[in-house]
Scaffold this active site. Structure first.
Site, PDB file in Angstrom:
ATOM      1  N   SER A  74       3.031  -2.051  10.788  1.00  0.00           N
ATOM      2  CA  SER A  74       4.479  -1.803  10.801  1.00  0.00           C
ATOM      3  C   SER A  74       5.281  -3.075  10.507  1.00  0.00           C
ATOM      4  O   SER A  74       6.259  -3.397  11.196  1.00  0.00           O
ATOM      5  CB  SER A  74       4.906  -1.192  12.140  1.00  0.00           C
ATOM      6  OG  SER A  74       4.323   0.090  12.312  1.00  0.00           O
ATOM      7  N   ASN A  98       0.843  -1.190   0.000  1.00  0.00           N
ATOM      8  CA  ASN A  98       0.000   0.000   0.000  1.00  0.00           C
ATOM      9  C   ASN A  98       0.881   1.243   0.000  1.00  0.00           C
ATOM     10  O   ASN A  98       1.456   1.606   1.026  1.00  0.00           O
ATOM     11  CB  ASN A  98      -0.915  -0.014   1.233  1.00  0.00           C
ATOM     12  CG  ASN A  98      -1.822   1.196   1.295  1.00  0.00           C
ATOM     13  OD1 ASN A  98      -2.005   1.904   0.304  1.00  0.00           O
ATOM     14  ND2 ASN A  98      -2.400   1.437   2.458  1.00  0.00           N
ATOM     15  N   TRP A  99       0.953   1.917  -1.157  1.00  0.00           N
ATOM     16  CA  TRP A  99       1.834   3.078  -1.285  1.00  0.00           C
ATOM     17  C   TRP A  99       1.212   4.365  -0.766  1.00  0.00           C
ATOM     18  O   TRP A  99       1.866   5.402  -0.731  1.00  0.00           O
ATOM     19  CB  TRP A  99       2.246   3.254  -2.749  1.00  0.00           C
ATOM     20  CG  TRP A  99       3.123   2.158  -3.261  1.00  0.00           C
ATOM     21  CD1 TRP A  99       3.706   1.160  -2.525  1.00  0.00           C
ATOM     22  CD2 TRP A  99       3.514   1.914  -4.620  1.00  0.00           C
ATOM     23  NE1 TRP A  99       4.439   0.327  -3.330  1.00  0.00           N
ATOM     24  CE2 TRP A  99       4.337   0.767  -4.622  1.00  0.00           C
ATOM     25  CE3 TRP A  99       3.253   2.546  -5.820  1.00  0.00           C
ATOM     26  CZ2 TRP A  99       4.895   0.248  -5.791  1.00  0.00           C
ATOM     27  CZ3 TRP A  99       3.800   2.042  -6.992  1.00  0.00           C
ATOM     28  CH2 TRP A  99       4.620   0.906  -6.969  1.00  0.00           C
ATOM     29  N   LYS A 100      -0.069   4.311  -0.410  1.00  0.00           N
ATOM     30  CA  LYS A 100      -0.767   5.462   0.176  1.00  0.00           C
ATOM     31  C   LYS A 100      -0.597   6.699  -0.720  1.00  0.00           C
ATOM     32  O   LYS A 100      -0.586   6.577  -1.930  1.00  0.00           O
ATOM     33  CB  LYS A 100      -0.289   5.676   1.611  1.00  0.00           C
ATOM     34  CG  LYS A 100      -0.423   4.410   2.466  1.00  0.00           C
ATOM     35  CD  LYS A 100      -0.140   4.616   3.927  1.00  0.00           C
ATOM     36  CE  LYS A 100      -0.267   3.307   4.683  1.00  0.00           C
ATOM     37  NZ  LYS A 100      -0.085   3.483   6.133  1.00  0.00           N
ATOM     38  N   HIS A 158      -9.714   0.991   5.343  1.00  0.00           N
ATOM     39  CA  HIS A 158      -8.400   1.187   5.965  1.00  0.00           C
ATOM     40  C   HIS A 158      -8.527   2.120   7.169  1.00  0.00           C
ATOM     41  O   HIS A 158      -9.331   3.059   7.167  1.00  0.00           O
ATOM     42  CB  HIS A 158      -7.412   1.758   4.942  1.00  0.00           C
ATOM     43  CG  HIS A 158      -5.992   1.716   5.400  1.00  0.00           C
ATOM     44  ND1 HIS A 158      -5.461   2.651   6.263  1.00  0.00           N
ATOM     45  CD2 HIS A 158      -4.990   0.847   5.129  1.00  0.00           C
ATOM     46  CE1 HIS A 158      -4.189   2.356   6.492  1.00  0.00           C
ATOM     47  NE2 HIS A 158      -3.881   1.267   5.819  1.00  0.00           N
ATOM     48  N   GLY A 169       1.996   2.725  10.899  1.00  0.00           N
ATOM     49  CA  GLY A 169       2.918   3.827  10.660  1.00  0.00           C
ATOM     50  C   GLY A 169       3.664   4.313  11.878  1.00  0.00           C
ATOM     51  O   GLY A 169       4.311   5.352  11.846  1.00  0.00           O
ATOM     52  N   GLU A 178      -6.804   4.495   8.245  1.00  0.00           N
ATOM     53  CA  GLU A 178      -6.584   5.923   8.010  1.00  0.00           C
ATOM     54  C   GLU A 178      -7.835   6.588   7.448  1.00  0.00           C
ATOM     55  O   GLU A 178      -8.125   7.752   7.757  1.00  0.00           O
ATOM     56  CB  GLU A 178      -5.388   6.106   7.069  1.00  0.00           C
ATOM     57  CG  GLU A 178      -4.078   5.755   7.738  1.00  0.00           C
ATOM     58  CD  GLU A 178      -2.947   5.464   6.768  1.00  0.00           C
ATOM     59  OE1 GLU A 178      -1.825   5.242   7.242  1.00  0.00           O
ATOM     60  OE2 GLU A 178      -3.184   5.440   5.543  1.00  0.00           O
ATOM     61  N   GLU A 207      -5.407  -4.904  11.111  1.00  0.00           N
ATOM     62  CA  GLU A 207      -4.407  -3.865  11.334  1.00  0.00           C
ATOM     63  C   GLU A 207      -4.724  -3.130  12.632  1.00  0.00           C
ATOM     64  O   GLU A 207      -5.601  -2.270  12.662  1.00  0.00           O
ATOM     65  CB  GLU A 207      -4.342  -2.892  10.156  1.00  0.00           C
ATOM     66  CG  GLU A 207      -5.698  -2.456   9.588  1.00  0.00           C
ATOM     67  CD  GLU A 207      -5.580  -1.259   8.677  1.00  0.00           C
ATOM     68  OE1 GLU A 207      -4.519  -1.059   8.084  1.00  0.00           O
ATOM     69  OE2 GLU A 207      -6.569  -0.520   8.569  1.00  0.00           O
ATOM     70  N   GLY A 232       2.825  -1.086   4.517  1.00  0.00           N
ATOM     71  CA  GLY A 232       2.759   0.334   4.229  1.00  0.00           C
ATOM     72  C   GLY A 232       4.129   0.921   3.957  1.00  0.00           C
ATOM     73  O   GLY A 232       4.683   0.802   2.879  1.00  0.00           O
ATOM     74  N   GLY A 233       4.703   1.561   4.981  1.00  0.00           N
ATOM     75  CA  GLY A 233       5.954   2.294   4.814  1.00  0.00           C
ATOM     76  C   GLY A 233       7.089   1.484   4.226  1.00  0.00           C
ATOM     77  O   GLY A 233       7.874   1.982   3.411  1.00  0.00           O
TER      78      GLY A 233
END
Length: 251
Positions: A207, A8-10, A93, A171, A95, A165, A228-229
């Protein structure tokens, strides 16, 4: 079953930057015994789809709107994604729940629209830190699952993925302890099997990185990761893939 790794590059990368990252990742000769799904931003989707056409990699959208069409400025429908030859979509998600106040009813509407458009939804659920500290993890997970799968046709179970999640680990660099991941995934598995007779993949997202992926992948009922990151750099993402495939013990 192959492990699933969803990147997931957001809200990162222009189309040019996305293609550069794809080149960096695919040039490293990744193992074939893993299913990899890339989730670029909407503006990068056409370029990435064209780049990976007829490849071993899959592509997804990061969101859809909870209505099929209409006067909803700036939103993207399930049918629009499908028209781009997209296979997957992330729904619910944390976020989006946190910053855009998405609720369980909207998540359910999105799931139904995704399935109608023949997209595979990756349905995100998980508790906040406050909810965990108050002992509400189990009821929160059950409530989110029950709402997500309300009025969902049982025939669709082969086209659905769930991602657990824990919101407090998204994150932050924090990863839930193994026993907490085991408990949450076991609860999700049991709930889906008992209530809906569903046997679907359950990803962990919180994470995940190259250092912890190898140990996390062999927790019971962890079928892959929503990353994610660590998916934003080819070195860390490719190392996650290699560590997972090297240590994945289930058939």
């Amino acid at each position: 079953m192959k492990p699933i790794i969803a990147a997931n590059w957001k809200m990162n990368f222009t189309p040019e930057e996305s293609l550069r990252l794809i080149d960096d990742i695919t040039s490293q000769g990744l193992p074939s015994n893993v299913d990899i799904i890339f989730f670029p931003s909407f503006v990068s989707l056409p370029a990435v789809v064209d780049k990976l056409l007829d490849s071993a990699y899959s592509i997804g959208g990061q969101n859809i709107f909870h209505k099929e069409n209409g006067a909803f400025t700036g939103e993207i429908s399930a049918s629009m994604l499908k028209a781009l030859n997209i296979q997957y979509v992330i729904i619910g998600h944390s976020e989006r729940r946190q910053y855009l106040h998405e609720n369980d009813k909207q998540v359910n509407d999105k799931i139904q629209l995704a399935l109608k458009a023949e997209l595979v939804p990756i349905i995100c659920i998980g508790e906040t830190l406050k909810e965990r500290e108050n002992g509400q993890t189990d009821p929160v997970i059950k409530e989110q699952l029950n709402s997500a799968f309300e009025n969902i046709n049982l025939d669709n179970q082969k086209n659905i993925i769930v991602a657990y999640e824990p919101v407090w680990a998204i994150g932050t660099g924090l990863t839930a302890e193994k026993n907490k991941i085991l408990d949450a995934h076991s609860l999700i598995k049991e709930t889906l099997e008992t209530i809906y007779n569903f046997n679907i993949p359950i990803l962990y997202g919180g994470s995940v990185n190259a250092d912890n992926a190898a140990s996390l992948i062999n927790i019971e009922n962890v079928d892959g990761f929503l990353v994610g990151g660590a998916s934003l750099k080819s070195e860390s993402f490719c190392q996650i893939v290699k560590n997972i495939t090297k240590n994945f013990e289930r058939s």
